[in-house]
Design an enzyme around this catalytic site. Structure first.
Site, PDB file in Angstrom:
ATOM      1  N   ARG A   6      36.832  33.666  33.094  1.00 44.99           N
ATOM      2  CA  ARG A   6      37.533  32.512  32.547  1.00 44.99           C
ATOM      3  C   ARG A   6      38.326  32.978  31.342  1.00 44.99           C
ATOM      4  O   ARG A   6      37.779  33.614  30.428  1.00 44.99           O
ATOM      5  CB  ARG A   6      36.543  31.428  32.148  1.00 44.99           C
ATOM      6  CG  ARG A   6      37.164  30.041  31.944  1.00 44.99           C
ATOM      7  CD  ARG A   6      36.127  29.048  31.444  1.00 44.99           C
ATOM      8  NE  ARG A   6      35.013  28.892  32.350  1.00 44.99           N
ATOM      9  CZ  ARG A   6      34.993  28.055  33.391  1.00 44.99           C
ATOM     10  NH1 ARG A   6      36.056  27.324  33.657  1.00 44.99           N
ATOM     11  NH2 ARG A   6      33.920  27.960  34.153  1.00 44.99           N
ATOM     12  N   GLY A   7      39.634  32.715  31.328  1.00 43.37           N
ATOM     13  CA  GLY A   7      40.485  33.156  30.238  1.00 43.37           C
ATOM     14  C   GLY A   7      41.291  32.009  29.659  1.00 43.37           C
ATOM     15  O   GLY A   7      41.114  30.841  30.034  1.00 43.37           O
ATOM     16  N   LYS A  27      42.530  32.672  41.912  1.00 43.77           N
ATOM     17  CA  LYS A  27      42.963  32.585  40.516  1.00 43.77           C
ATOM     18  C   LYS A  27      43.691  31.266  40.330  1.00 43.77           C
ATOM     19  O   LYS A  27      44.737  31.027  40.950  1.00 43.77           O
ATOM     20  CB  LYS A  27      43.875  33.759  40.151  1.00 43.77           C
ATOM     21  CG  LYS A  27      44.237  33.792  38.671  1.00 43.77           C
ATOM     22  CD  LYS A  27      44.787  35.139  38.252  1.00 43.77           C
ATOM     23  CE  LYS A  27      44.895  35.255  36.752  1.00 43.77           C
ATOM     24  NZ  LYS A  27      45.266  36.623  36.326  1.00 43.77           N
ATOM     25  N   ARG A 119      56.501  42.012  35.263  1.00 47.53           N
ATOM     26  CA  ARG A 119      56.637  41.473  33.908  1.00 47.53           C
ATOM     27  C   ARG A 119      55.314  41.295  33.159  1.00 47.53           C
ATOM     28  O   ARG A 119      55.303  40.759  32.055  1.00 47.53           O
ATOM     29  CB  ARG A 119      57.404  40.140  33.921  1.00 47.53           C
ATOM     30  CG  ARG A 119      58.873  40.326  34.264  1.00 47.53           C
ATOM     31  CD  ARG A 119      59.620  39.011  34.208  1.00 47.53           C
ATOM     32  NE  ARG A 119      59.542  38.288  35.453  1.00 47.53           N
ATOM     33  CZ  ARG A 119      60.077  37.091  35.651  1.00 47.53           C
ATOM     34  NH1 ARG A 119      60.691  36.479  34.670  1.00 47.53           N
ATOM     35  NH2 ARG A 119      59.974  36.494  36.824  1.00 47.53           N
ATOM     36  N   ASN A 125      45.480  43.851  34.789  1.00 46.53           N
ATOM     37  CA  ASN A 125      46.135  43.497  36.050  1.00 46.53           C
ATOM     38  C   ASN A 125      46.180  44.653  37.047  1.00 46.53           C
ATOM     39  O   ASN A 125      46.831  44.542  38.086  1.00 46.53           O
ATOM     40  CB  ASN A 125      47.552  42.980  35.796  1.00 46.53           C
ATOM     41  CG  ASN A 125      47.564  41.531  35.358  1.00 46.53           C
ATOM     42  OD1 ASN A 125      46.596  40.800  35.574  1.00 46.53           O
ATOM     43  ND2 ASN A 125      48.645  41.106  34.725  1.00 46.53           N
TER      44      ASN A 125
END
Length: 298
Positions: A6-7, A27, A119, A125
């Site tokens: 959880r972000g 996600k 980007r 990631n």
């Protein structure tokens, strides 16, 4: 379905796709896309990015959509962890980091050729699993970043891997991804991003001043590899290599201990630090790197 992470911007769930009986990661963006325009734009960008899944080092994207309460989501392959977790446990050796860079740079070559920018390349990631040592995730989510409130916390935005032009709100190019990948490779070997202290994230003013500081060598890492990463993190986007050139430069570097003499690239500074001299020396530096590839610079 259970929560994996959880972000500030999203929540990642572990779930089972009943139709085929496989585990997947979902996600889901925490914020809503309340306008039809934003929803259409997200779906268009995410589906275009889904074409990148054919590359072996891009995470498999199975589906995208917007929930009934307007939260955008991605359904993708389930991986074991990220390189952010790896670097926090133990920094990577030069051989593994170089191999990682070659794979992810090749994924960027594929995406840039198809007109898709990532980007947001960063250790969090880049994922790994039992079957694949490196896959780039979150293609298609950059459009959500553009829709967010610009006042969000710098730490949430992970600016440590963003080039200076990102803070000027310049139109993004492939050079943004090249910078971010080189900063990522530096970080996974060093344990933290280039020029970054061990404390809290700096203020925006401090952050912009960091770009004028040199990027130090990393103990135990071949200088030639560090020079390639510095080349990719040039403050001038036009002076950076393309993703293809970066991939090929990383392939050429002998990270296990080269026997050829080290010849540093030209440097500029001092009393002759004029725009004309800087341009001439920047061109010399570019010839130096392209010479590693056997390419004649014109």
């Amino acid at each position: 379905m259970s929560v994996m992470a959880r972000g500030g911007h999203a929540t990642v769930y572990r779930a089972t796709q009943d139709s085929v009986g496989r585990e997947v990661a979902i996600k889901m963006e925490n914020r809503r896309l309340e306008s039809d325009r934003d929803q259409v734009r997200f779906l268009r960008e995410a589906r275009a990015a889904g074409k990148m899944s054919s590359h072996p080092h891009v995470v498999d994207l199975f589906d995208v959509g917007v929930t009934v309460d307007q939260h955008p989501y991605l359904i993708m392959e389930l991986c074991d962890g990220s390189y952010l977790e790896r670097m926090r446990r133990s920094p990577l050796a030069a051989t593994e980091a170089s191999d990682l860079g070659i794979k992810i740079a090749d994924a960027l070559v594929h995406s840039h050729a198809n007109g898709v920018l990532h980007r947001d390349v960063k250790p969090a990631n880049i994922l790994y699993s039992h079957f694949n040592s490196a896959v780039l995730a979150d293609f298609g989510l950059a459009v959500l970043g553009e829709m967010r409130d610009s006042s969000v916390n710098l730490e949430v935005l992970t600016p440590a891997y963003a080039p200076p032009e990102s803070f000027r709100h310049d139109s993004p190019t492939g050079a943004v991804d090249v910078y971010a990948l080189c900063a990522t490779l530096y970080a996974v070997m060093h344990g933290r991003p280039p020029r970054w202290g061990s404390g809290h994230s700096p203020s925006l003013i401090t952050l912009m001043n960091l770009f004028s500081e040199p990027i130090p060598d990393i103990p135990g890492v071949p200088r030639e590899l560090t020079q390639v990463l510095r080349y990719g993190m040039d403050n001038d986007p036009a002076a950076r290599p393309t993703a293809e050139q970066l991939r090929d430069l990383l392939t050429k570097v002998d990270v296990e201990g080269t026997t050829r003499p080290y010849v540093p690239p030209p440097r500029y500074g001092g009393s002759d630090d004029t725009p004309t001299v800087r341009h001439q020396l920047k061109q010399s530096k570019k010839r130096w790197f392209l010479g590693l590839l056997g390419i004649e610079h014109r």
